[in-house]
Design a protein around this motif. Structure first.
Motif, PDB file in Angstrom:
ATOM      1  N   GLY A  32      45.013  76.633  43.520  1.00 39.53           N
ATOM      2  CA  GLY A  32      45.444  77.411  42.365  1.00 39.53           C
ATOM      3  C   GLY A  32      45.897  78.812  42.693  1.00 39.53           C
ATOM      4  O   GLY A  32      46.463  79.501  41.834  1.00 39.53           O
ATOM      5  N   ALA A  33      45.669  79.241  43.929  1.00 39.02           N
ATOM      6  CA  ALA A  33      46.091  80.583  44.347  1.00 39.02           C
ATOM      7  C   ALA A  33      47.330  80.552  45.223  1.00 39.02           C
ATOM      8  O   ALA A  33      47.842  81.608  45.599  1.00 39.02           O
ATOM      9  N   SER A  34      47.817  79.347  45.554  1.00 41.39           N
ATOM     10  CA  SER A  34      48.989  79.246  46.421  1.00 41.39           C
ATOM     11  C   SER A  34      50.233  78.916  45.609  1.00 41.39           C
ATOM     12  O   SER A  34      50.166  78.245  44.584  1.00 41.39           O
ATOM     13  N   VAL A 226      34.759  77.904  47.360  1.00 44.36           N
ATOM     14  CA  VAL A 226      35.656  78.943  46.865  1.00 44.36           C
ATOM     15  C   VAL A 226      36.255  78.455  45.547  1.00 44.36           C
ATOM     16  O   VAL A 226      36.873  77.392  45.506  1.00 44.36           O
ATOM     17  N   PRO A 227      36.077  79.205  44.450  1.00 44.58           N
ATOM     18  CA  PRO A 227      36.611  78.761  43.157  1.00 44.58           C
ATOM     19  C   PRO A 227      38.127  78.575  43.215  1.00 44.58           C
ATOM     20  O   PRO A 227      38.836  79.375  43.828  1.00 44.58           O
ATOM     21  N   ASP A 228      38.602  77.509  42.584  1.00 46.52           N
ATOM     22  CA  ASP A 228      40.042  77.271  42.583  1.00 46.52           C
ATOM     23  C   ASP A 228      40.752  78.432  41.892  1.00 46.52           C
ATOM     24  O   ASP A 228      40.275  78.975  40.893  1.00 46.52           O
ATOM     25  N   GLY A 229      41.890  78.807  42.442  1.00 44.61           N
ATOM     26  CA  GLY A 229      42.644  79.940  41.920  1.00 44.61           C
ATOM     27  C   GLY A 229      42.306  81.246  42.600  1.00 44.61           C
ATOM     28  O   GLY A 229      42.894  82.282  42.281  1.00 44.61           O
ATOM     29  N   GLU A 230      41.356  81.207  43.552  1.00 47.02           N
ATOM     30  CA  GLU A 230      40.934  82.430  44.227  1.00 47.02           C
ATOM     31  C   GLU A 230      41.140  82.338  45.739  1.00 47.02           C
ATOM     32  O   GLU A 230      41.404  81.266  46.288  1.00 47.02           O
ATOM     33  N   VAL A 231      41.011  83.490  46.390  1.00 48.07           N
ATOM     34  CA  VAL A 231      41.209  83.606  47.832  1.00 48.07           C
ATOM     35  C   VAL A 231      39.976  84.234  48.454  1.00 48.07           C
ATOM     36  O   VAL A 231      39.448  85.234  47.956  1.00 48.07           O
ATOM     37  N   GLN A 327      49.524  87.701  42.250  1.00 49.74           N
ATOM     38  CA  GLN A 327      50.611  86.727  42.372  1.00 49.74           C
ATOM     39  C   GLN A 327      50.177  85.634  43.342  1.00 49.74           C
ATOM     40  O   GLN A 327      49.498  85.916  44.338  1.00 49.74           O
ATOM     41  N   LYS A 328      50.572  84.410  43.061  1.00 49.57           N
ATOM     42  CA  LYS A 328      50.218  83.318  43.968  1.00 49.57           C
ATOM     43  C   LYS A 328      50.899  83.522  45.318  1.00 49.57           C
ATOM     44  O   LYS A 328      52.003  84.052  45.409  1.00 49.57           O
TER      45      LYS A 328
END
Length: 581
Positions: A32-34, A226-231, A327-328
């Protein structure tokens, strides 16, 4: 009294550590972060002049009842001749494919062995496992720990590097890899330093952290999803904090709390166990050695959060376990992050007297510089260099992509860059190849060779130091041209390989292998050409070009005021106060 003595011994052992192991920066980008929905794991192996080969380890079948040897890793505690474990050659033997076979070198001696499985997967290997044929990816960074244990044959036989390799050989999913590594630590023992391993697959990412146990057996470990959407980012300091064994997004070794309580590292009345405080002294080397990099990466990815580079101490919670980027991120965004040396900030390594007139960001350590952990009560710091993300002593870096919408051989890609990120060029290697370009698996850092990709990039990086502010622009222009072309070329190769894969998977693997070898060989040839162009273009301190040779560019205007130039002879008169013989 006895408990205090044990703690003192543990801390004393930890302070022996002065940076022998690779000090690296690592990241995990969730789906979700890419930008394209891939999962990415990145790593810079800041390993001095160690073994810089990228090695393809082929899949293998094994006889029932056979054993898998476990070898000492010099990336943990340095050379150990008694195990034939050396930094210049991470392994010599027949157990990891033909690249590691060398009858002229001492053969690696196992610390022990574990039961082998019937079939092991192919994977890319460096100082640590990188990616296997099923798109399982690994990063790594070394951390300080209260206990630093020596290997003990048959009792403490695993370091993180061998743990990652066993997982690459046997697992297809990140959570499965964490469970296996945890079992191996508890069953066969863990030696060396603290370690952080980001592990990703096509769907999710986990971060596993480990440290030797004060019990002298087994080991301590925790893992967090690692929560989806995060880095997630880490830079030589453990990043997991409060441990909750009941959290479905955490995994914990079975005796962590009991051991921590026994040795006075944690009490139930303290609340949740803080993993970082419990097993480590925080950062090592000097304050901000780790935290400055974590700040920089999080600040660049999420500038809206306005994070400060200044904190109270090494146990700060100002930089969370993971963040949501503004931003992704694309794979080229991650490449850019790894090329950072604080450009445009108050910590910019291209500024200051040490950078010289041409903005050289390299800072060479010496006997004046600190070692050990910041928790060392005897540490006396007279000064320190900022520790950037891209550092001159990086051996290689990579960005792994797991793209779940494609079959594993096509979906997995390792973008590999020899030497330091700021002046390397990343080249794609598919997970489904059957071999790699020889120049990438050829390297001896004691002997210059035109046959080695690493030496091509290392030469350019070192040459750039002569006139960095000029040469880095030539390097960046070449990087941009090649990497943009590779990103576009990969799209076409994905299409061709996918079409062929539906008809004949083996033919598709042959196509991928040929493509990667051709790309890699071409980039190395381009980089040697760049090297010789730089030699000629900046010969004797001039800027040279056909028809316009020996352009006298001198020095930047502000440098004249810092130098002896204003005091040079401008007349025949004796300067005031100057004695003439």
């Amino acid at each position: 009294m006895k408990k205090a003595a044990i703690i003192f011994l543990a801390v004393s052992l930890a302070l022996v550590f002065v940076g022998v192991a690779a000090a690296c920066t690592t990241m995990l980008v969730t789906k979700g972060a890419s930008e394209d929905g891939s999962v990415m794991v990145a790593h810079s192996d800041d390993s001095e002049l160690f073994d810089q080969r990228l090695v393809y380890v082929p899949a293998a079948d094994h006889e029932p009842g056979s054993m898998r040897p476990v070898y000492y890793d010099a990336s943990s505690l340095g050379d150990r001749p008694e195990y034939h474990g050396y930094e210049l050659r991470r392994y010599v033997g027949k157990d990891r494919g033909p690249t590691y076979v060398d009858a002229q070198q001492p053969q690696s001696i196992p610390l022990g062995a574990i039961p082998q499985v019937a079939h092991t997967y192919a994977y890319y290997d460096g100082s640590y496992a990188i990616m296997n044929e099923h798109q399982l990816m690994f990063g790594e960074c070394t951390d300080g720990a209260k206990v630093q244990a020596e290997p003990v044959p048959g009792k403490l036989i695993f370091y993180s590097a061998e743990l990652g390799r066993v997982a690459a050989e046997r697992c297809t999913k990140a959570k499965e890899a964490v469970e296996l590594i945890g079992h191996l630590i508890e069953t066969y023992g863990y030696y060396g330093t603290g370690e952080t391993l980001p592990i990703g697959d096509t769907e999710e990412g986990w971060v596993m952290e480990m440290a030797p146990s004060p019990e002298g057996r087994g080991g301590l470990w925790v893992a967090q999803r690692v929560p989806d959407g995060e880095v997630f980012v880490a830079a030589n300091e453990l990043r997991i904090r409060e441990v909750d064994p009941n959290d479905p997004n955490m995994m914990v070794c079975k005796d962590l709390h009991a051991i921590a309580q026994k040795h006075g590292w944690w009490k139930p009345e303290d609340g949740k166990l803080d993993w970082l405080r419990t097993v480590s002294q925080g950062e090592y080397s000097h304050p901000y050695y780790s935290l400055r990099r974590v700040w920089r990466l999080q600040a660049r990815m999420a500038p809206s959060q306005e994070k400060s580079p200044w904190v109270k101490d090494g146990f700060t919670k100002e930089y969370p376990f993971s963040i949501k980027p503004d931003q992704k991120l694309s794979v080229r965004d991650v490449m850019s992050l790894y090329r950072d040396y604080y450009q445009g900030t108050e910590f910019d390594q291209s500024k200051g007297v040490t950078a010289g007139p041409f903005g050289n960001p390299y800072r060479y350590p010496g006997p004046m510089d600190a070692g050990g952990d910041t928790g060392d009560p005897n540490a006396k710091l007279k000064g320190a260099w900022e520790r950037p993300i891209s550092i001159f002593r990086c051996g290689y870096s990579y960005i792994c992509q797991a793209r779940g919408w494609l079959p594993d051989p096509i979906g997995g890609v390792v973008w590999f860059g020899p030497d330091e990120p700021m002046s390397t060029c990343y080249v794609p290697f598919y997970a489904g190849v059957t071999g790699i370009a020889a120049s990438y698996s050829t390297c001896d850092t004691t002997a210059f060779s035109r046959d080695s990709a690493w030496w091509a990039f290392n030469f350019v990086a070192n040459w750039a130091g002569l006139k960095y502010s000029y040469m880095i622009k030539d390097i960046q222009q070449k990087q941009e041209a090649i990497e943009l072309a590779e990103v576009e070329g990969l799209k076409e190769m994905d299409r061709q390989a996918l079409e062929l894969y539906g008809k004949d998977p083996e033919k598709a693997r042959e196509l991928l292998t040929k493509y990667c070898q051709t790309q890699a060989d071409q980039v190395v040839e381009d980089w040697w050409n760049l090297a010789w162009n730089l030699v000629a273009r900046y010969d004797d301190g001039y800027v040279n070009a056909p028809g316009k040779m020996a352009q006298e560019v001198g020095y930047p205007e502000d440098w004249y005021d810092k130098s002896e130039w204003p005091h040079g002879p401008t007349s025949y008169e004796k300067p005031q106060g100057k004695q003439v013989d």
